[in-house]
Design an enzyme around this catalytic site. Structure first.
Site, PDB file in Angstrom:
ATOM      1  N   GLN A  89     -22.540  -6.108  -4.810  1.00 35.61           N
ATOM      2  CA  GLN A  89     -21.741  -6.570  -3.674  1.00 35.61           C
ATOM      3  C   GLN A  89     -21.028  -5.414  -2.979  1.00 35.61           C
ATOM      4  O   GLN A  89     -20.255  -4.694  -3.618  1.00 35.61           O
ATOM      5  CB  GLN A  89     -20.690  -7.575  -4.196  1.00 35.61           C
ATOM      6  CG  GLN A  89     -19.812  -8.172  -3.108  1.00 35.61           C
ATOM      7  CD  GLN A  89     -18.796  -9.142  -3.683  1.00 35.61           C
ATOM      8  OE1 GLN A  89     -18.412  -9.045  -4.848  1.00 35.61           O
ATOM      9  NE2 GLN A  89     -18.352 -10.088  -2.874  1.00 35.61           N
ATOM     10  N   GLY A  90     -21.278  -5.256  -1.689  1.00 35.64           N
ATOM     11  CA  GLY A  90     -20.603  -4.210  -0.921  1.00 35.64           C
ATOM     12  C   GLY A  90     -19.572  -4.799   0.017  1.00 35.64           C
ATOM     13  O   GLY A  90     -19.785  -4.824   1.226  1.00 35.64           O
ATOM     14  N   SER A 110     -15.516  -4.832  -0.841  1.00 39.54           N
ATOM     15  CA  SER A 110     -14.234  -4.131  -0.883  1.00 39.54           C
ATOM     16  C   SER A 110     -14.382  -2.668  -0.490  1.00 39.54           C
ATOM     17  O   SER A 110     -15.426  -2.046  -0.722  1.00 39.54           O
ATOM     18  CB  SER A 110     -13.642  -4.176  -2.296  1.00 39.54           C
ATOM     19  OG  SER A 110     -13.313  -5.488  -2.649  1.00 39.54           O
ATOM     20  N   SER A 147      -7.023 -12.195  -5.026  1.00 37.48           N
ATOM     21  CA  SER A 147      -5.974 -12.104  -6.046  1.00 37.48           C
ATOM     22  C   SER A 147      -5.189 -13.413  -6.114  1.00 37.48           C
ATOM     23  O   SER A 147      -5.246 -14.231  -5.197  1.00 37.48           O
ATOM     24  CB  SER A 147      -5.014 -10.965  -5.697  1.00 37.48           C
ATOM     25  OG  SER A 147      -4.218 -11.349  -4.589  1.00 37.48           O
ATOM     26  N   ASN A 148      -4.466 -13.610  -7.213  1.00 37.60           N
ATOM     27  CA  ASN A 148      -3.721 -14.862  -7.355  1.00 37.60           C
ATOM     28  C   ASN A 148      -2.674 -15.016  -6.256  1.00 37.60           C
ATOM     29  O   ASN A 148      -2.306 -16.135  -5.896  1.00 37.60           O
ATOM     30  CB  ASN A 148      -3.099 -14.951  -8.750  1.00 37.60           C
ATOM     31  CG  ASN A 148      -4.157 -15.280  -9.798  1.00 37.60           C
ATOM     32  OD1 ASN A 148      -5.350 -15.192  -9.521  1.00 37.60           O
ATOM     33  ND2 ASN A 148      -3.717 -15.671 -10.984  1.00 37.60           N
ATOM     34  N   GLU A 149      -2.225 -13.893  -5.696  1.00 36.56           N
ATOM     35  CA  GLU A 149      -1.274 -13.978  -4.585  1.00 36.56           C
ATOM     36  C   GLU A 149      -1.983 -14.474  -3.323  1.00 36.56           C
ATOM     37  O   GLU A 149      -1.426 -15.265  -2.566  1.00 36.56           O
ATOM     38  CB  GLU A 149      -0.624 -12.605  -4.343  1.00 36.56           C
ATOM     39  CG  GLU A 149       0.363 -12.204  -5.441  1.00 36.56           C
ATOM     40  CD  GLU A 149      -0.282 -11.975  -6.805  1.00 36.56           C
ATOM     41  OE1 GLU A 149      -1.418 -11.454  -6.869  1.00 36.56           O
ATOM     42  OE2 GLU A 149       0.354 -12.339  -7.821  1.00 36.56           O
ATOM     43  N   GLU A 159     -18.180 -20.953  -4.528  1.00 34.35           N
ATOM     44  CA  GLU A 159     -17.784 -20.947  -5.939  1.00 34.35           C
ATOM     45  C   GLU A 159     -16.495 -21.761  -6.041  1.00 34.35           C
ATOM     46  O   GLU A 159     -15.413 -21.226  -5.936  1.00 34.35           O
ATOM     47  CB  GLU A 159     -17.546 -19.489  -6.375  1.00 34.35           C
ATOM     48  CG  GLU A 159     -17.152 -19.307  -7.823  1.00 34.35           C
ATOM     49  CD  GLU A 159     -18.289 -19.542  -8.791  1.00 34.35           C
ATOM     50  OE1 GLU A 159     -18.787 -20.678  -8.848  1.00 34.35           O
ATOM     51  OE2 GLU A 159     -18.640 -18.593  -9.508  1.00 34.35           O
TER      52      GLU A 159
END
Lengths: 400, 374
Positions: A126-127, A129, A385-387, A244
């Site tokens: 996966q490209g 980030s 992220s969870n944030e 997902e």
């Protein structure tokens, strides 16, 4: 309201369980059970066994090897696989690029890529980030400029998981520099052997090599490797991430970790007794299990909602699954640290562990407890992220 | 597996939710509580009229033939309304014991009167030093000439001050904490020595002293299994009730954050507060899941499996209810500290539920002893 499974669903679960326990080699499943990384060969071997049985990509359209399963069956397939410590079909192929190609790409792309992705003949990475584009993914700066029949890609991607084994990479790149940041992005398929691509390992705090930097220096790919339409890549990326919805809680993995913790805690001595009988430890473990039970019920509620949601449309409840699921997976690593106690200290590389002939130092799984604890801090960071998940819930559910 | 309600269940849900929405607003509730008994007989009659009191009874007993799901729907709506009528004491505990321990004749005698709203019940079980031990029964029952008489003191008897009849646990054999030898008796409340009082959450309770008090009926001379099963069902009920209360606290908090302005903007624009409201939501959803689980397991015949599930739910509800309640107060700020504002009342109810029929620590220890929650 009937919260029990039907006889057909229970039979399906048994069938999956039997298959995973008998068809997937014990030597591979043992590695996951004991907290070791499986090799890329293990990954390929497992996925081909699953694919031969037609269950590597049940979430894909039936025409491309998917199964006409209910959300409950998909859930059972996932949960049983995780509990049996079977390496999950490579997410980059099966959960990410596969569904995007099946939904948005040309017939030619589908024929060329999908069967090979399902069988792991091509290993995808996966490209997405970049060093400057993490949670704010749309601020990515890798560019793809059209030059005749080619795209010329320049930039840097990072956190590319298992990129060292990859044959192909799917890349988000900026193709319209003037547009608003979400609107100038395209989704490109790139052969990793193309000149100008450099993969550099990143060592993570557990000592492992799982993620990489991928550099693109004047990388030329055929114009036809664009998926769908130019500048629509952000929509495809959202579809990819929205696909997902339920597996993200990884409850089966937490269950198998807890099972292992119980096994090992029965061997550890505390005073005259066993650690597993120590009230404080037992209650800590029970607390995690209760949260996990609640999450399992929450997951079933989300699975039940799946029937009414279109494919690729995100369900904000999956953010609840991500937040709690990641916290619980991390909690299991802390419990394992408690079980192993001072024997978390000795450090061995994966190569040393796999090749060793000497007995382990301290209890079984001692060598993997701390690396897993360190490594699994990633779970609340990756995949939004969870944030970010809280931002999603604040907006989509609470209306802020 | 499906989470959809049947047509009948949807009808019950609609009717109880309409009752709460129309008649149980914050001010209406305060008016109901100003009745001398602390709740409203007129409201009780309306609940009977709607079929809520007999929802779980057989049709032969004036009921609806429903089960745990129907009861859960009522509990959740009552949680939203902070209902003060003696539903829990009469229907869940009192009638629950009669259904589980009583003979066919006894059920036929009492249950129709409960369903019609004529008969109020209470469960006189807890004693001063029982703490969380359900089998702790020091009160005694003795038989003479075919009449059982009861002697002992019962404490924290929910709605014991207005009950017409009291179901009393009393020891017929064994030591104070033995599971065997606990009898269950029906005692007419007329003439009982009882001291009623309000509870922190606006409910009512009583201390009741029995001094060679004659029982009018014997439900069982081996009543512990029925007590344990009834208390498990009661815990499932308060779990659903707590979910209703948490949902109200959460929506009230989110609404408030959108309207309350400080520093020139709605406080809901501050990300740090948004994330806390999200965490309340996550806790609420996890609680809802566990209340469903408790409902699913409330009538499980295997007592050990049932108890393990119910204790797991009680732990989850206790912890989440505390977290949601404390955050609801904090995010509202000073306004939530006032009696005039509804959030504090939900917080108080959550707090009392956490201590009811075994607190979080007690149930966590039970789950741990039983080999875990999975």
């Amino acid at each position: 309201m009937d919260l029990s499974f039907t006889a057909e669903e229970r039979a399906f679960r048994d069938e999956m369980r039997d298959f995973f326990h008998t068809a997937i080699p014990e030597r591979i499943r043992r590695k996951l059970r004991e907290g070791l990384h499986h090799s890329n060969d293990d990954q390929i071997e497992t996925q081909r066994i699953l694919n031969a049985r037609g269950i590597a990509v049940p979430n894909w359209p039936v025409a491309w090897g998917g199964q006409d399963w209910s959300p409950v069956q998909i859930y059972m397939w996932q949960d049983e696989m995780q509990q049996a410590c079977v390496p999950f079909p490579l997410a980059f192929n099966c959960s990410m690029v596969g569904p995007v190609i099946a939904e948005f790409a040309t017939e030619e792309h589908k024929q060329r890529f999908l069967p090979r992705a399902a069988n792991l003949d091509d290993w995808w990475c996966q490209g997405f980030s970049e060093p400057g584009a993490g949670s704010d993914l749309a601020s990515l700066r890798t560019t793809a400029v059209r030059d005749g029949d080619e795209w010329v890609i320049n930039g840097q991607k990072t956190w590319t998981t298992l990129g060292q084994y990859a044959d192909w990479i799917f890349v988000l790149a900026r193709t319209d520099m003037a547009a608003k940041k979400q609107e100038g992005i395209s989704f490109l398929l790139v052969d990793m052997k193309t000149p100008g691509i450099t993969v550099r390992p990143i060592q993570t705090i557990d000592g492992g090599h799982e993620v990489n930097e991928v550099w693109f220096d004047e990388v030329r790919v055929p114009a036809g490797n664009l998926v769908g339409q130019e500048n629509k890549g952000w929509d495809y990326a959202k579809f990819l991430l929205g696909n997902e919805r339920t597996g993200i809680a990884r409850i089966g993995i937490s269950k198998s970790r807890i099972k292992r913790i119980r096994e090992l805690a029965a061997f550890e001595r505390v005073g005259e007794g066993r650690l597993i009988d120590e009230p404080k430890f037992r209650e800590k473990l029970a607390s995690v299990e209760i949260d996990l039970k609640a999450l399992e019920m929450t997951q079933m509620r989300v699975v039940a909602q799946e029937r009414t949601l279109p494919r690729g449309k995100p369900n904000p409840m999956s953010s609840v699954l991500k937040i709690k699921g990641s916290e619980l997976q991390q909690a299991t690593t802390e419990l394992m640290m408690d079980v192993i106690g001072p024997y978390v200290a000795p450090f061995f590389t994966e190569e040393e562990l796999e090749g060793r002939n000497e007995p382990p130092i301290g209890p079984d799984d001692a060598a993997t407890a701390a690396p897993m604890y360190f490594n699994w801090r990633k779970i609340s960071i990756y995949g939004g992220s969870n944030e970010i998940q809280r931002n999603i819930l604040a907006k989509a559910v609470l209306g802020f | 597996m499906d989470f959809d309600l049947s047509d009948d269940q949807r009808m019950i849900k609609d009717s109880v939710e309409r009752l709460i929405a129309d008649r149980y607003g914050f001010e209406s509730r305060r008016a109901l509580m100003r009745n001398p008994e602390g709740w409203s007989r007129e409201m009780w009659a309306q609940m009977a009229e709607l079929g809520l009191l007999g929802v779980a009874f057989d049709e032969a007993h004036g009921g609806f033939g429903g089960g745990p799901v129907e009861t859960m729907l009522i509990a959740e709506a009552f949680g939203r309304g902070l209902v003060v009528e003696p539903y829990f004491a009469t229907v869940v505990l009192g009638a629950g014991l009669i259904r589980r321990a009583g003979s066919a004749d006894q059920q036929a005698a009492y249950l129709p009167q409960v369903a019609s709203g004529e008969l109020l019940l209470a469960f006189a079980h807890h004693e001063r030093h029982a703490r969380n031990d359900l089998a702790h029964v020091a009160a005694t029952a003795t038989e003479q000439d075919g009449v059982w008489t009861i002697t002992g003191e019962k404490s924290l008897v929910l709605h014991g001050d207005t009950a017409d009849k009291v179901i009393v646990s009393a020891r017929v054999a064994g030591e104070t904490t033995d599971h065997n030898g606990i009898g269950l008796f029906v005692v007419d409340a007329v003439g009982l020595n009882r001291r009623g009082y309000a509870t922190q959450d606006g409910q009512r309770a009583a201390e009741i002293a029995f001094d060679a008090t004659p029982a009018e009926a014997v439900l069982s001379l081996d009543g512990f299994p029925a007590i344990a099963a009834t208390v498990d069902a009661a815990i499932a009920f308060v779990c659903a009730e707590a979910v209703g209360g948490m949902a109200e606290m959460h929506s009230s908090t989110v609404d408030y954050m959108k309207t309350r302005k400080q520093f020139g903007r709605a406080i809901g624009e501050f990300q740090v507060l948004q994330h806390r409201a999200v965490d309340m939501f996550v806790n609420l959803e996890q609680s809802r899941s566990m209340a469903l689980y408790a409902t699913m397991m409330a009538e499980e015949p295997d007592a050990a499996e049932r108890a393990r599930a119910i204790s797991s739910a009680k732990v989850a509800i206790g912890r989440n209810g505390r977290a949601v309640g404390q955050e609801a107060i904090q995010l509202h700020g000073g306004i939530a500290m006032t009696m005039e504002y509804k959030v504090g009342h939900y917080f108080k109810r959550m707090t009392m539920i956490e201590k009811l029929f075994g607190d979080t620590e007690h149930h966590l220890a039970k789950v741990a002893q039983a080999g875990g929650a999975l």
